[in-house]
Design a protein around this motif. Structure first.
Motif, PDB file in Angstrom:
ATOM      1  N   LEU A 119       0.522  -0.881   0.010  1.00  0.00           N
ATOM      2  CA  LEU A 119       0.201  -0.079  -0.178  1.00  0.00           C
ATOM      3  C   LEU A 119       1.109   1.508  -0.282  1.00  0.00           C
ATOM      4  O   LEU A 119       2.077   0.822   0.719  1.00  0.00           O
ATOM      5  N   ILE A 120       0.087   2.359  -0.515  1.00  0.00           N
ATOM      6  CA  ILE A 120       1.020   3.257  -0.918  1.00  0.00           C
ATOM      7  C   ILE A 120       0.454   4.499   0.493  1.00  0.00           C
ATOM      8  O   ILE A 120      -0.463   4.788   0.253  1.00  0.00           O
ATOM      9  N   ASP A 121       1.487   4.650   2.083  1.00  0.00           N
ATOM     10  CA  ASP A 121       0.808   5.734   3.003  1.00  0.00           C
ATOM     11  C   ASP A 121       1.276   6.908   2.201  1.00  0.00           C
ATOM     12  O   ASP A 121       2.319   7.790   1.673  1.00  0.00           O
ATOM     13  N   CYS A 122      -0.202   7.924   2.433  1.00  0.00           N
ATOM     14  CA  CYS A 122      -0.052   9.646   2.378  1.00  0.00           C
ATOM     15  C   CYS A 122      -0.808   9.884   3.705  1.00  0.00           C
ATOM     16  O   CYS A 122      -1.868   9.590   4.106  1.00  0.00           O
ATOM     17  N   ASN A 123       0.060  10.753   4.576  1.00  0.00           N
ATOM     18  CA  ASN A 123      -0.623  11.350   5.661  1.00  0.00           C
ATOM     19  C   ASN A 123      -0.981   9.815   6.483  1.00  0.00           C
ATOM     20  O   ASN A 123      -2.279  10.389   7.146  1.00  0.00           O
ATOM     21  N   GLY A 124      -0.644   8.716   7.365  1.00  0.00           N
ATOM     22  CA  GLY A 124      -1.370   7.412   7.654  1.00  0.00           C
ATOM     23  C   GLY A 124      -2.906   7.644   6.568  1.00  0.00           C
ATOM     24  O   GLY A 124      -3.128   5.938   7.837  1.00  0.00           O
ATOM     25  N   VAL A 125      -3.042   7.404   5.787  1.00  0.00           N
ATOM     26  CA  VAL A 125      -3.616   7.260   4.680  1.00  0.00           C
ATOM     27  C   VAL A 125      -3.086   6.291   3.767  1.00  0.00           C
ATOM     28  O   VAL A 125      -2.479   6.319   2.608  1.00  0.00           O
ATOM     29  N   ASN A 126      -3.386   5.186   3.559  1.00  0.00           N
ATOM     30  CA  ASN A 126      -2.981   4.099   2.803  1.00  0.00           C
ATOM     31  C   ASN A 126      -4.325   4.335   1.373  1.00  0.00           C
ATOM     32  O   ASN A 126      -5.417   4.300   1.602  1.00  0.00           O
ATOM     33  N   ILE A 127      -3.384   3.821   0.147  1.00  0.00           N
ATOM     34  CA  ILE A 127      -3.979   4.204  -0.931  1.00  0.00           C
ATOM     35  C   ILE A 127      -3.243   2.644  -1.695  1.00  0.00           C
ATOM     36  O   ILE A 127      -2.304   2.335  -1.708  1.00  0.00           O
ATOM     37  N   LEU A 128      -4.576   2.185  -3.206  1.00  0.00           N
ATOM     38  CA  LEU A 128      -3.913   1.313  -3.845  1.00  0.00           C
ATOM     39  C   LEU A 128      -3.289   1.573  -4.976  1.00  0.00           C
ATOM     40  O   LEU A 128      -3.450   2.658  -5.446  1.00  0.00           O
ATOM     41  N   PRO A 129      -1.926   0.611  -5.169  1.00  0.00           N
ATOM     42  CA  PRO A 129      -1.331   0.609  -6.134  1.00  0.00           C
ATOM     43  C   PRO A 129      -1.954   0.412  -7.596  1.00  0.00           C
ATOM     44  O   PRO A 129      -1.813   0.379  -8.133  1.00  0.00           O
ATOM     45  N   ILE A 130      -2.557  -0.568  -7.370  1.00  0.00           N
ATOM     46  CA  ILE A 130      -3.376  -1.286  -8.227  1.00  0.00           C
ATOM     47  C   ILE A 130      -4.854  -1.624  -8.374  1.00  0.00           C
ATOM     48  O   ILE A 130      -5.549  -1.496  -6.940  1.00  0.00           O
ATOM     49  N   ALA A 131      -6.083  -1.927  -9.605  1.00  0.00           N
ATOM     50  CA  ALA A 131      -6.957  -2.153  -9.351  1.00  0.00           C
ATOM     51  C   ALA A 131      -6.756  -3.632 -10.775  1.00  0.00           C
ATOM     52  O   ALA A 131      -7.047  -2.893 -11.445  1.00  0.00           O
ATOM     53  N   ALA A 132      -7.690  -4.264 -10.700  1.00  0.00           N
ATOM     54  CA  ALA A 132      -8.136  -5.176 -11.434  1.00  0.00           C
ATOM     55  C   ALA A 132      -9.619  -5.249 -11.982  1.00  0.00           C
ATOM     56  O   ALA A 132     -10.188  -5.478 -10.330  1.00  0.00           O
ATOM     57  N   VAL A 133      -9.926  -5.168 -13.227  1.00  0.00           N
ATOM     58  CA  VAL A 133     -11.569  -4.981 -13.930  1.00  0.00           C
ATOM     59  C   VAL A 133     -11.445  -6.229 -14.464  1.00  0.00           C
ATOM     60  O   VAL A 133     -10.890  -6.467 -15.417  1.00  0.00           O
ATOM     61  N   TYR A 134     -12.509  -7.126 -13.673  1.00  0.00           N
ATOM     62  CA  TYR A 134     -12.877  -8.500 -14.650  1.00  0.00           C
ATOM     63  C   TYR A 134     -14.622  -8.913 -14.678  1.00  0.00           C
ATOM     64  O   TYR A 134     -14.801  -7.620 -13.885  1.00  0.00           O
ATOM     65  N   GLY A 135     -15.101  -9.194 -15.994  1.00  0.00           N
ATOM     66  CA  GLY A 135     -16.240  -9.100 -16.327  1.00  0.00           C
ATOM     67  C   GLY A 135     -16.509  -9.859 -17.876  1.00  0.00           C
ATOM     68  O   GLY A 135     -16.015  -9.962 -18.514  1.00  0.00           O
TER      69      GLY A 135
END
Length: 413
Positions: A33-49
Motif C-alpha cells: 500500500l502507498i501511505d500518505c499522511n496515514g491514509v493507505n492508497i492502492l497501487p493497483i486495481a483489476a477489473v473483470y467481467g
C-alpha cells in the motif's frame, strides 16, 4: 494519485458508479500500500467481467473526462466544432436518461491534499463545474470550496492571486468550455495547474478488438521518441532489460531517423536480434503483435513508474502471456520498483492474478450487465449472503463458477 472516480449516465452505466482506490481496513498485502499522511492508497486495481459487460465503457468514461479537460490544450487553445466534440454519451435505453446530463468526478492526491473536481454536462454543454480541497489525513479534515459554477462562478476562501486568476478565467469561459481548461491554457497559477496537469499526464489506453493490428507504426514511433528523448539513462536501460527479459530473442533496441506522414523528421525504433554472433535490425512490423503491444505498453509502464501517476489499460491481457501480466502487477506492488507511488488500473479476462497471493479483495472489481444496465462493485464489498468473501478463498475458481456474478451465460432479471 487517484483516490476516487465517480460517473453517472455514461454509455451502459445508467446509475452512479464509485470506483475507489483508497484501501479498506483489510489486512492482506499491507506492504504494497502507498501511505500518505496515514491514509493507505492502492497501487493497483483489476477489473473483470463478461464480454460486453461494460468494462471498456468504464475506461471510456475516465478517458472522456480527460478529453473534455485537456483537448483544447492539445489543440493549441482552439475550440473544435461542436459536431466534432461530444462531452457525453448518455444511457440510451431509457428515454428519461437519454436527455439527462452526465456527471464526472475525480478525487486526486497532490502534495498531501485531496482535490475533488467534477463537472456535469450534456453532449455539447457544460452545466456545472466545481473544485474542492482538503488535507488528506486519517482524521477528519475540513473540505473547502475553491470554486463552483452553474450559471455563475462562485469563488471560495482563496488567496488574492488565485482569486484574480479564477476571475479572469471565469470571464473567458463559455458553456462549451471548462474553467479548469482555461486555467491550464494560461499556466499562471501553480496549484490549480497541478490539477490540470494530472489530467494531462494520466494515460488511458483502450484496445478494442483488433485495434492493435497494424499499429506497429505507433509503437515504433513511441518507443523511438522515448529512447531518444528520455534524459534518464537508467529508465531507458531498465526498459530495454525488461523487454529482453520477456522476449530473449531481442538483443537490444536502436533508433533511426525517419520521416512521418506529415513530413516531420522523427526517431523510430527497431529491435536488434543477435544470431550466430551477427546483429540484425528488425522493423517493428516484422515483430509479433504481442511483442508490438508489449513494446508499446512497457514504455507507458516505465514512465509512470519513474514519475508517478495513474495508468489505465483496457484489455491488458490481450496478446500478453499470463506470467508477464503477473510480473507487471508485481512491479506496481513492489516498493522498490514503484517508489513514486504509481498506480495501474487494468481490465482482463485471464484470472492468473485473480488470487489472494497477488491482489487484495479491494483491488479486485467486477462489472456486470443486467437488463442493458451495467453496475460495478469491489470484491471486498461483495456479499452473497454468506457473510462476505474470505481472504483465503480461491477467487478465480469461485469467480468462474459464477459466485461473484459478472460472468457470461447469466439469466437476466
Amino acid at each position: 494519485m487517484l483516490l476516487q472516480f465517480k460517473f453517472s449516465n455514461f454509455r451502459c452505466f445508467a446509475e452512479e458508479v464509485t470506483f475507489d482506490m483508497a484501501a479498506t481496513s483489510i489486512k492482506e498485502h499491507k506492504y504494497s500500500l502507498i501511505d500518505c499522511n496515514g491514509v493507505n492508497i492502492l497501487p493497483i486495481a483489476a477489473v473483470y467481467g463478461a464480454n460486453a459487460s461494460g468494462k471498456s465503457s468504464f475506461f471510456m468514461a475516465i478517458e472522456r473526462m480527460k478529453s473534455v479537460v485537456v483537448q483544447r490544450f492539445l489543440d493549441g487553445g482552439t475550440l473544435p466544432e461542436a459536431s466534432k466534440r461530444s462531452f457525453s454519451i448518455p444511457f440510451m435505453f431509457q428515454s428519461k436518461l437519454s436527455s439527462t446530463p452526465t456527471s464526472y468526478e475525480v478525487s486526486i492526491l497532490i502534495d498531501g491534499y485531496q482535490y475533488k473536481y467534477g463537472f456535469t454536462c450534456t453532449s455539447e454543454t457544460i452545466l456545472k463545474e466545481y473544485l474542492y480541497k482538503k488535507k488528506l489525513s486519517k482524521n477528519p479534515t475540513v473540505e473547502k470550496m475553491i470554486f463552483k459554477r452553474n450559471n455563475s462562478v462562485f469563488i471560495g476562501d482563496v488567496n488574492q492571486k488565485m482569486r484574480d486568476e479564477l476571475l479572469y478565467c471565469a470571464s473567458r469561459k463559455s458553456n462549451k468550455t471548462l474553467l479548469l481548461t482555461e486555467i491550464g491554457l494560461r499556466e499562471k497559477e501553480p496549484e490549480l495547474c497541478s490539477i490540470f496537469e494530472w489530467f494531462l499526464g494520466m494515460n488511458v489506453t483502450i484496445f478494442n478488438g483488433n485495434e492493435f493490428l497494424g499499429s506497429n507504426a505507433v509503437s515504433q514511433f513511441l518507443v523511438g521518441e522515448f529512447i531518444s528523448k528520455t534524459n534518464n539513462n537508467d529508465i531507458v536501460n531498465n526498459y530495454i532489460s525488461f523487454i529482453r527479459e520477456i522476449d530473449p530473442s531481442i538483443y537490444g533496441i536502436k533508433t533511426i531517423t525517419a520521416t512521418n506522414p506529415d513530413g516531420e523528421i522523427v526517431k523510430i525504433a527497431q529491435t536488434v536480434h543477435l544470431v550466430n554472433g551477427k546483429k540484425y535490425d528488425v522493423p517493428f512490423e516484422l515483430e509479433s503483435e504481442g511483442t508490438n503491444k508489449l513494446l508499446y505498453i512497457s514504455v507507458l509502464i516505465f514512465l509512470v513508474l519513474e514519475i508517478g501517476g495513474t495508468l489505465f489499460i483496457d484489455e491488458f491481457d490481450s496478446k500478453i502471456h499470463p506470467l508477464i501480466l503477473r510480473r507487471i502487477v508485481q512491479m506496481f506492488k513492489d516498493k522498490k520498483s514503484n517508489s513514486k507511488g504509481a498506480q495501474l488500473v487494468f481490465s482482463a479476462h485471464n484470472i492468473i492474478c485473480l488470487d489472494s497471493s497477488d491482489l487484495r479483495r479491494d483491488e479486485i472489481w467486477f462489472v456486470e450487465k443486467l437488463n442493458h444496465k451495467s453496475t460495478m462493485y469491489s470484491l471486498v464489498d461483495f456479499d452473497d449472503g454468506e457473510g462476505g468473501v474470505r481472504s483465503d478463498l480461491s477467487f478465480g475458481k469461485h469467480y468462474l463458477s459464477g459466485r461473484f456474478g459478472a460472468v457470461p451465460f447469466q439469466e437476466e432479471g
